[in-house]
Write a protein that holds these residues in place. Structure first.
Motif, PDB file in Angstrom:
ATOM      1  N   HIS A  70       0.826  -1.208   0.000  1.00  0.00           N
ATOM      2  CA  HIS A  70       0.000   0.000   0.000  1.00  0.00           C
ATOM      3  C   HIS A  70       0.864   1.264   0.000  1.00  0.00           C
ATOM      4  CE1 HIS A  70      -3.849  -1.933   0.198  1.00  0.00           C
ATOM      5  NE2 HIS A  70      -3.465  -2.674   1.237  1.00  0.00           N
ATOM      6  N   GLU A  71       1.971   1.216   0.712  1.00  0.00           N
ATOM      7  CA  GLU A  71       2.878   2.364   0.747  1.00  0.00           C
ATOM      8  C   GLU A  71       3.438   2.656  -0.644  1.00  0.00           C
ATOM      9  OE1 GLU A  71       6.562   3.873   3.584  1.00  0.00           O
ATOM     10  OE2 GLU A  71       6.018   1.760   3.570  1.00  0.00           O
ATOM     11  N   ALA A  72       3.845   1.619  -1.354  1.00  0.00           N
ATOM     12  CA  ALA A  72       4.367   1.804  -2.709  1.00  0.00           C
ATOM     13  C   ALA A  72       3.271   2.299  -3.653  1.00  0.00           C
ATOM     14  CB  ALA A  72       4.957   0.490  -3.221  1.00  0.00           C
ATOM     15  N   GLN A  73       2.050   1.802  -3.490  1.00  0.00           N
ATOM     16  CA  GLN A  73       0.947   2.261  -4.330  1.00  0.00           C
ATOM     17  C   GLN A  73       0.630   3.733  -4.079  1.00  0.00           C
ATOM     18  OE1 GLN A  73      -2.040  -0.643  -3.300  1.00  0.00           O
ATOM     19  NE2 GLN A  73      -1.599  -1.885  -5.110  1.00  0.00           N
ATOM     20  N   VAL A  74       0.670   4.152  -2.832  1.00  0.00           N
ATOM     21  CA  VAL A  74       0.429   5.565  -2.509  1.00  0.00           C
ATOM     22  C   VAL A  74       1.511   6.434  -3.147  1.00  0.00           C
ATOM     23  CG1 VAL A  74       0.460   7.245  -0.613  1.00  0.00           C
ATOM     24  CG2 VAL A  74      -0.893   5.172  -0.416  1.00  0.00           C
TER      25      VAL A  74
END
Length: 94
Positions: A70-74
């Protein structure tokens, strides 16, 4: 233009942070998969904490893997948005 540059930097930094978290979690999961199984203890001797250590560690690593995703997607969304804003600014200026 400086605002857009910092948005790109923040996005790239967030993607890299997510990737590091994913790498760490994947290493822990792989290590747990190849670790020797713990010695068998009798039900009387085993505490609930000792019986739950391995699954808890694995589930923490799986949660960290998902958080990294999720961090990479954000970060990717942030870079995309900064790119769109920069494109709008260039179109408006031209």
């Amino acid at each position: 233009m400086e605002i857009s540059g910092s948005a790109f930097s923040a996005g790239i930094s967030t993607i890299q942070s997510g990737q590091r978290r994913i790498d760490q979690a994947a290493t822990e999961i792989a290590g747990a998969a190849f670790a020797a199984p713990p010695p068998q203890q009798s039900r009387v001797d085993a505490t609930p904490e000792s019986r739950a250590d391995a699954p808890a560690d694995l589930s923490e690593s799986l949660v960290a893997l998902r958080v990294g995703q999720h961090e990479a997607q954000v970060g990717a969304r942030l870079v995309k948005t900064a790119d769109e804003v920069l494109g709008t600014l260039i179109d408006t200026k031209a």
